[in-house]
Write a protein that holds these residues in place. Structure first.
Motif, PDB file in Angstrom:
ATOM      1  N   TYR A   1       0.812  -1.226   0.000  1.00  0.00           N
ATOM      2  CA  TYR A   1       0.000   0.000   0.000  1.00  0.00           C
ATOM      3  C   TYR A   1       0.846   1.278   0.000  1.00  0.00           C
ATOM      4  O   TYR A   1       0.421   2.295  -0.521  1.00  0.00           O
ATOM      5  CB  TYR A   1      -0.951   0.016   1.202  1.00  0.00           C
ATOM      6  CG  TYR A   1      -2.117  -0.953   1.083  1.00  0.00           C
ATOM      7  CD1 TYR A   1      -2.448  -1.546  -0.132  1.00  0.00           C
ATOM      8  CD2 TYR A   1      -2.889  -1.271   2.193  1.00  0.00           C
ATOM      9  CE1 TYR A   1      -3.518  -2.423  -0.231  1.00  0.00           C
ATOM     10  CE2 TYR A   1      -3.973  -2.147   2.096  1.00  0.00           C
ATOM     11  CZ  TYR A   1      -4.270  -2.724   0.874  1.00  0.00           C
ATOM     12  OH  TYR A   1      -5.332  -3.592   0.775  1.00  0.00           O
ATOM     13  N   ILE A   2       2.015   1.227   0.631  1.00  0.00           N
ATOM     14  CA  ILE A   2       2.878   2.415   0.589  1.00  0.00           C
ATOM     15  C   ILE A   2       3.840   2.230  -0.583  1.00  0.00           C
ATOM     16  O   ILE A   2       4.557   1.244  -0.659  1.00  0.00           O
ATOM     17  CB  ILE A   2       3.666   2.604   1.903  1.00  0.00           C
ATOM     18  CG1 ILE A   2       2.694   2.728   3.092  1.00  0.00           C
ATOM     19  CG2 ILE A   2       4.555   3.839   1.822  1.00  0.00           C
ATOM     20  CD1 ILE A   2       3.366   2.930   4.438  1.00  0.00           C
ATOM     21  N   GLN A   3       3.812   3.183  -1.489  1.00  0.00           N
ATOM     22  CA  GLN A   3       4.616   3.054  -2.711  1.00  0.00           C
ATOM     23  C   GLN A   3       5.526   4.274  -2.874  1.00  0.00           C
ATOM     24  O   GLN A   3       5.134   5.374  -2.464  1.00  0.00           O
ATOM     25  CB  GLN A   3       3.688   3.010  -3.942  1.00  0.00           C
ATOM     26  CG  GLN A   3       2.742   1.826  -3.973  1.00  0.00           C
ATOM     27  CD  GLN A   3       3.457   0.524  -4.285  1.00  0.00           C
ATOM     28  OE1 GLN A   3       4.527   0.530  -4.896  1.00  0.00           O
ATOM     29  NE2 GLN A   3       2.893  -0.596  -3.848  1.00  0.00           N
ATOM     30  N   PRO A   4       6.690   4.086  -3.513  1.00  0.00           N
ATOM     31  CA  PRO A   4       7.493   5.284  -3.812  1.00  0.00           C
ATOM     32  C   PRO A   4       6.677   6.229  -4.692  1.00  0.00           C
ATOM     33  O   PRO A   4       5.957   5.777  -5.584  1.00  0.00           O
ATOM     34  CB  PRO A   4       8.691   4.734  -4.593  1.00  0.00           C
ATOM     35  CG  PRO A   4       8.717   3.281  -4.296  1.00  0.00           C
ATOM     36  CD  PRO A   4       7.304   2.854  -3.994  1.00  0.00           C
ATOM     37  N   PHE A   5       6.764   7.507  -4.412  1.00  0.00           N
ATOM     38  CA  PHE A   5       6.049   8.492  -5.227  1.00  0.00           C
ATOM     39  C   PHE A   5       6.847   8.709  -6.506  1.00  0.00           C
ATOM     40  O   PHE A   5       8.066   8.810  -6.483  1.00  0.00           O
ATOM     41  CB  PHE A   5       5.944   9.814  -4.444  1.00  0.00           C
ATOM     42  CG  PHE A   5       5.247  10.903  -5.207  1.00  0.00           C
ATOM     43  CD1 PHE A   5       3.870  10.918  -5.310  1.00  0.00           C
ATOM     44  CD2 PHE A   5       5.976  11.910  -5.837  1.00  0.00           C
ATOM     45  CE1 PHE A   5       3.218  11.917  -6.025  1.00  0.00           C
ATOM     46  CE2 PHE A   5       5.333  12.911  -6.542  1.00  0.00           C
ATOM     47  CZ  PHE A   5       3.956  12.907  -6.641  1.00  0.00           C
ATOM     48  N   ASP A   6       6.152   8.806  -7.610  1.00  0.00           N
ATOM     49  CA  ASP A   6       6.775   9.007  -8.923  1.00  0.00           C
ATOM     50  C   ASP A   6       7.953   8.054  -9.172  1.00  0.00           C
ATOM     51  O   ASP A   6       9.096   8.476  -9.351  1.00  0.00           O
ATOM     52  CB  ASP A   6       7.256  10.463  -9.065  1.00  0.00           C
ATOM     53  CG  ASP A   6       7.708  10.752 -10.502  1.00  0.00           C
ATOM     54  OD1 ASP A   6       7.246  10.048 -11.423  1.00  0.00           O
ATOM     55  OD2 ASP A   6       8.530  11.659 -10.691  1.00  0.00           O
TER      56      ASP A   6
ATOM     57  N   LYS B   1       9.785  10.926  -1.762  1.00  0.00           N
ATOM     58  CA  LYS B   1       8.745  10.617  -0.767  1.00  0.00           C
ATOM     59  C   LYS B   1       8.007   9.347  -1.161  1.00  0.00           C
ATOM     60  O   LYS B   1       8.188   8.823  -2.266  1.00  0.00           O
ATOM     61  CB  LYS B   1       7.763  11.785  -0.628  1.00  0.00           C
ATOM     62  CG  LYS B   1       7.010  12.162  -1.896  1.00  0.00           C
ATOM     63  CD  LYS B   1       6.148  13.409  -1.666  1.00  0.00           C
ATOM     64  CE  LYS B   1       5.533  13.866  -2.972  1.00  0.00           C
ATOM     65  NZ  LYS B   1       4.811  15.115  -2.890  1.00  0.00           N
ATOM     66  N   TYR B   2       7.164   8.909  -0.250  1.00  0.00           N
ATOM     67  CA  TYR B   2       6.308   7.748  -0.502  1.00  0.00           C
ATOM     68  C   TYR B   2       4.865   8.231  -0.576  1.00  0.00           C
ATOM     69  O   TYR B   2       4.532   9.317  -0.093  1.00  0.00           O
ATOM     70  CB  TYR B   2       6.463   6.726   0.618  1.00  0.00           C
ATOM     71  CG  TYR B   2       7.836   6.107   0.646  1.00  0.00           C
ATOM     72  CD1 TYR B   2       8.111   4.943  -0.061  1.00  0.00           C
ATOM     73  CD2 TYR B   2       8.871   6.722   1.345  1.00  0.00           C
ATOM     74  CE1 TYR B   2       9.385   4.391  -0.057  1.00  0.00           C
ATOM     75  CE2 TYR B   2      10.154   6.181   1.347  1.00  0.00           C
ATOM     76  CZ  TYR B   2      10.394   5.010   0.642  1.00  0.00           C
ATOM     77  OH  TYR B   2      11.657   4.478   0.637  1.00  0.00           O
ATOM     78  N   SER B   3       4.027   7.402  -1.170  1.00  0.00           N
ATOM     79  CA  SER B   3       2.632   7.783  -1.341  1.00  0.00           C
ATOM     80  C   SER B   3       1.725   6.695  -0.764  1.00  0.00           C
ATOM     81  O   SER B   3       2.001   5.499  -0.907  1.00  0.00           O
ATOM     82  CB  SER B   3       2.377   7.936  -2.845  1.00  0.00           C
ATOM     83  OG  SER B   3       1.043   8.262  -3.066  1.00  0.00           O
ATOM     84  N   LEU B   4       0.671   7.128  -0.087  1.00  0.00           N
ATOM     85  CA  LEU B   4      -0.273   6.167   0.493  1.00  0.00           C
ATOM     86  C   LEU B   4      -1.694   6.659   0.269  1.00  0.00           C
ATOM     87  O   LEU B   4      -2.024   7.812   0.582  1.00  0.00           O
ATOM     88  CB  LEU B   4      -0.006   6.030   2.008  1.00  0.00           C
ATOM     89  CG  LEU B   4      -1.039   5.215   2.793  1.00  0.00           C
ATOM     90  CD1 LEU B   4      -1.055   3.751   2.356  1.00  0.00           C
ATOM     91  CD2 LEU B   4      -0.740   5.288   4.306  1.00  0.00           C
TER      92      LEU B   4
END
Ligand code: SF4
Length: 283
Positions: free
Chosen positions: A3-8, A20-23
């Motif tokens: 569910y938590i993924q690297p952003f871009d 950053k990471y994206s959730l």
């Protein structure tokens, strides 16, 4: 990680965000914004649903992140959309962050965030409230709280000492450029940073906008379909027009001594790498 993924992860040259990471606590979004880009890649986007086993899986993901990681909540949904009233995924996640080193950036259009204000004061966080219009939000963002509620959220968060920035976007020519200019005057006492960006069309979002504002059909088709340019899967307004729309906001922000950035505009004059998302405000 699930569910938590690297952003871009594609490291697009258009994106000037810090690492950053994206959730996204939910899949899809009930705010129903006509201009939303996520509808082009997430099925049944306007029928949002909670992520299954959310907290259990997120906790497993979190332990794999380096200390002090920045987690952005959310980039393809709103963490305080109406479903949050029922499931409280966002609140549960924020509770879990208490006492950890992780930093969190919350991007929302909803004053439901005020429910969690006590919690936010205890976290390493910054909040970015998106404001698009004073008068058109019922049409443009039918499921989201209106202008007054968002402005109230900006004020209350700021008065509670939580770092707040505002996203004044998307600027849609012929619809909200004048209002966005006015809104800037009203938010100035409460924010240190603003991010602006123009509307980047996708076929489905452009169709929705034209259906809702048939009187703007000619203008929008001319600017996007005839004169626009394709960049990274979206249709951008011509460079000169993007520049013209953004410059007055840039100058006004400078006058007010506000930090200013754009989002994926590809216009060198307005780039502010590493600062565009307002996460630099996190203490
Ligand atoms: S709030 Fe954000 S994610 Fe939700 S519909 Fe609007 S633009 Fe899309």
């Amino acid at each position: 990680m699930k569910y938590i993924q690297p952003f871009d992860p594609w490291k697009s040259s258009l994106c000037t965000c810090p690492p950053k990471y994206s959730l996204n606590p939910y899949t899809g979004c009930g705010h129903g914004c006509l201009y939303c880009y996520a509808t082009s890649f997430i099925k049944n986007f306007y029928s949002p649903r909670p992520k299954k086993d959310f907290l259990k899986i997120v906790i497993k993901d979190l332990v794999k992140l380096p200390k002090n990681s920045l987690i952005s909540l959310s980039n393809s949904s709103d963490p305080y959309q109406p479903l949050e009233n029922l499931y409280e995924h966002t609140k549960k996640f924020l509770n879990f962050l208490l006492g950890t080193s992780y930093r969190v950036l919350i991007i929302t259009k909803s004053d439901l965030i005020l429910r969690d204000i006590k919690l936010l004061t205890k976290l390493r966080c910054a909040v970015s409230i998106t404001i698009t219009s004073k008068t058109l939000s019922k049409k443009l963002e039918p499921g989201a709280p209106g202008y007054k509620n968002r402005l109230k959220a900006v004020k209350i968060l700021s008065e509670a000492g939580i770092p707040v920035s505002v996203r004044l976007d998307p600027i849609i020519p012929g619809l909200n450029e004048k209002e966005i200019f006015e809104i800037l005057d009203e938010i100035v006492p409460y924010v240190k940073h603003i991010t602006v960006s123009t509307y980047k069309a996708r076929p489905d979002s452009l169709k929705r906008l034209i259906n809702a504002f048939p009187e703007k059909k000619k203008l929008l088709e001319e600017l996007y379909l005839e004169k626009g340019k394709r960049l990274s899967g979206a249709i951008y307004l011509p460079d000169k027009l993007r520049y013209k729309l953004i410059k007055p906001l840039y100058e006004k922000a400078k006058k007010y001594n506000l930090s200013f950035a754009t989002c994926r505009e590809a216009l060198d004059k307005f780039k502010n790498p590493g600062k565009c998302d307002g996460s630099f405000l996190i203490i």
